[in-house]
Structure formats: C-alpha cells, structure tokens
Design a protein around this motif. Structure first.
Motif, PDB file in Angstrom:
ATOM      1  N   HIS A  94       0.821  -1.206   0.000  1.00  0.00           N
ATOM      2  CA  HIS A  94       0.000   0.000   0.000  1.00  0.00           C
ATOM      3  C   HIS A  94       0.856   1.257   0.000  1.00  0.00           C
ATOM      4  N   LEU A  95       0.181   2.385  -0.174  1.00  0.00           N
ATOM      5  CA  LEU A  95       0.724   3.712   0.081  1.00  0.00           C
ATOM      6  C   LEU A  95      -0.395   4.541   0.712  1.00  0.00           C
ATOM      7  N   PHE A  96      -0.070   5.774   1.090  1.00  0.00           N
ATOM      8  CA  PHE A  96      -1.040   6.621   1.771  1.00  0.00           C
ATOM      9  C   PHE A  96      -1.391   7.841   0.927  1.00  0.00           C
ATOM     10  N   VAL A  97      -2.639   8.262   1.018  1.00  0.00           N
ATOM     11  CA  VAL A  97      -3.092   9.482   0.358  1.00  0.00           C
ATOM     12  C   VAL A  97      -2.526  10.678   1.116  1.00  0.00           C
ATOM     13  N   THR A  98      -2.001  11.659   0.382  1.00  0.00           N
ATOM     14  CA  THR A  98      -1.313  12.786   1.019  1.00  0.00           C
ATOM     15  C   THR A  98      -2.048  14.112   0.876  1.00  0.00           C
ATOM     16  N   VAL A  99      -3.275  14.090   0.355  1.00  0.00           N
ATOM     17  CA  VAL A  99      -4.085  15.305   0.252  1.00  0.00           C
ATOM     18  C   VAL A  99      -5.492  14.997   0.752  1.00  0.00           C
ATOM     19  N   ALA A 100      -6.263  16.049   0.985  1.00  0.00           N
ATOM     20  CA  ALA A 100      -7.629  15.876   1.476  1.00  0.00           C
ATOM     21  C   ALA A 100      -8.613  15.740   0.319  1.00  0.00           C
TER      22      ALA A 100
END
Length: 378
Positions: A94-100
């Motif tokens: 996985h990776l993570f979302v970095t914006v809203a």
C-alpha cells in the motif's frame, strides 16, 4: 516476436516495468510481488511485453512471471521500490493518500467518473506504482488516482507545525491545512481527533462560518466520546435487550410473528433469496417492505428485522431508558451516546453500537435519524 491470446500472470518478486527489453534503457514503474499483469507478447525467451493494472505497457523479465499467485514469504525486495509492505494501517502492499478529499476515478484520466472520495492519510492498495508523478495508479477495483498524491504516511505533528506557520490572514491556506489535519486525525485512530477539530474550529470562528462552527462543535463532542469510550462490557450491557416497536407491536430481540407483520403491513413489495455463506441471518429469505427489510422463515412463522427506516410508526428501544424515535437529531444523539458508539471518516453519520454477536448501525441523513440496521458478525 510471438503474439499470444490475452492471458494474465503474476509477478513473483519485486521488479520493474522497463521501457525496452533490457535493464539498461530506463523503466516506467515498480511492481510488488503478486501484481497481476496482462501478457501482450513474448519478445524473447528472457523478456515479455506486458500491461500493468493502470494500462502502462512495457517489458518484464520472464523469470519474474508466474502462472499462480505466490505465497512464498521469502521474497527478495527492491530497496528502491516505494510501495510499502503491510503495517498496522493496512495488511497488504500500500501507500497513503497525502491530500484531502481526493477523487478516485473510474478511468486513468481526469475525465473519468468519480468512484469515491479518499481522505488524507488513508491507506490504499498498490501493486504497481509508476515513476512519473502525473501518471495514474490503480488502487483496486479500477479506481485510479495520480501518483503525485501517494507517498509514505503523513505525519500529523509535521502537518500541525505547518498549520502553525501560516499567517493568520491567509484563511484559505489555513482552512486547507485544517481540513487535512482533520482527515489525517480520523485515519490515525482517535488520539488526534479533538485537537484537529479545535484547529478547524479556530478557522471557522475567524471566518465567522456559522455552519462550519456548528458542525465542528458536534464533531468535537463526538471526538471526545470516541477518545474516551465506555468499556465494551458496559456498552454490551446497555444494548443487550434492544428491541423495536412498529405500529405499536413490540418486537423483542428483533424477532416478530410473521403473520402479525403481514396483517399489519400486508404482503412485501419484494421477496428474494440472498446468499448467506456465513449464516448471519435468521433465514436467506428476505421480505422487503417500504420501510423495512426482514429475514423470514414462513414455516416457523417468524421474521427477524434486518433494517428499518424510522418514521412516526416505529421506534428503536436500546433499553427502557434510551428510546430512539424519528424526531431525534444527530447533534442530540451524539451528546447522549458519543461514548457508546464507533464510526470512521469513511462512514460519517453512521454510528455503530456493538454487542457480543454484532450490533446496530444507526444512520443519520441531513442531521436527522434515518435508519437502523441490525448486523451479526460472520
């Protein structure tokens, strides 16, 4: 070159998607083990032309392709591959979302249908990641976001420091970072949630945004309850004798006399048989009415409530001192029960109260009670 009929194979170790059938001419992206690719053609005995899950095409060494999913845990990893292994936030690659409030689209372009909205700090499944920042990533189920919005997990403390450095007059930037803090806090357990909403309340107050002030105050109450929940045994005791009353008919333990239901409501609008492999429902036969769904066994003349839309004819009795009817509003519900409930940013306005075998999902729409769903754990 040999052209093959369409077929799929699995990557059996960390590798890369190369521009040409050589490791010396650059590459388009990184694969993690068990990424699925479509084989387009075989170039040589050593190289295969493939398509990744985001429609990137390129070359993979044939030794890294397998017909079957690889369960071997001793996989050699590429230290430069940015895709993360399973952790406390997500069990797989996985990776993570970095914006809203990031829109995930149904096609790898900005014209694609919006499939879902992702939140800051939300983990998403990634098996192939392109190098190009504006390229698209398939995060499962043909939902695509751009590479530039994925990275390692954002730091709440670093983002809070970023907010603190913004000029007070720059309200747009403060609001943007405050919203990111809130989303990241939701995706970090409940520890930071109250502090994040206090930041958002600060912006809302400075801009005199009355609607935002009101909603943020509600979420502050919710955050306090989520951070300081009652012990599970106390919650279970609170809800263990829950029941419904529909048109004056008491339904204990969600079970009703089927003949009484039919006498009261008539025949269902729809009847269907559902798949219930876990056996979580009383019966696989469902009766659908305008305002409720029942799992029924005609032979035993019994019906179990699956879900019900609360209206003037129905109430949800959590216990003799806690009765939910169609007049309750969300803010009042949260004031009363924030320490009993669980929720997440993906299911805001749906509040879960657990018991020993499942629980109840209590849904609000536009600030008003909408429905109650009964669920059992598989």
């Amino acid at each position: 070159m040999v052209i093959q009929a369409q077929n799929h194979k699995y990557i059996n170790a960390d590798t890369r998607l190369y521009n040409e059938a050589t490791t010396n001419d650059g590459f388009k992206g990184y694969f993690k083990v068990n990424a699925r690719v479509e084989v387009l053609s075989t170039q040589t005995s050593d190289w295969v032309f493939v398509k990744a899950d985001n429609d990137n095409t390129g070359y993979v060494q044939s030794k890294y392709l397998s017909v079957k999913y690889n369960s071997n845990q001793n996989i050699v990893e590429d230290s430069d591959n940015p895709i993360l292994n399973g952790d406390n936030y997500y069990g797989g690659h996985h990776l993570f979302v970095t914006v809203a409030s990031l829109r995930a689209r149904g096609e790898p372009n900005l014209s694609g249908e919006i499939r879902t909205i992702l939140t800051m700090g939300e983990p998403v499944r990634v098996k192939y990641i392109p190098v190009e920042k504006d390229a698209w990533v398939n995060i499962s189920d043909n939902r695509y976001i751009q590479r530039k919005y994925l990275n390692e997990r954002p730091s709440y403390d670093a983002l809070a420091l970023s907010y603190a450095s913004i000029e007070k007059s720059n309200t747009n930037e403060r609001l943007k970072i405050a919203e990111r803090l809130v989303e990241l806090a939701w995706n970090s357990g409940y520890t930071y949630l109250k502090s994040a909403y206090l930041v958002l309340l600060d912006v809302a107050t400075d801009t005199n945004n009355t609607a935002l002030i009101k909603s943020t105050q509600m979420y502050l109450t919710l955050a306090d309850g989520l951070e300081h929940p009652l012990p599970s045994e106390m919650v279970t005791s609170f809800i263990e004798d829950a029941s419904f009353k529909i048109k004056g008919v008491q339904i204990n333990k969600q079970m009703a006399d089927l003949n009484t239901v039919i006498d009261t409501y008539g025949q269902p609008i729809k009847m269907e048989n559902i798949s219930d492999e876990c056996g979580v429902y009383y019966s696989s036969t469902f009766y659908h009415y305008k305002n409720m769904t029942l799992s029924v066994n005609p032979e035993e003349n019994l019906a179990e409530i699956v879900d019900i839309i609360l209206d003037e004819n129905s109430v949800f009795i959590m216990n003799e001192n806690s009765i939910i009817d169609h007049t309750i509003i969300e803010t009042e519900f949260i004031k009363l029960y924030s320490k009993y409930i669980r929720t997440s940013i993906q299911d805001l306005h749906t509040y879960t109260i657990f018991n020993d075998y499942g629980g109840y999902n209590i849904v609000f729409k536009n600030g008003k009670i909408y429905s109650v769903t009964v669920f059992n754990l598989c």
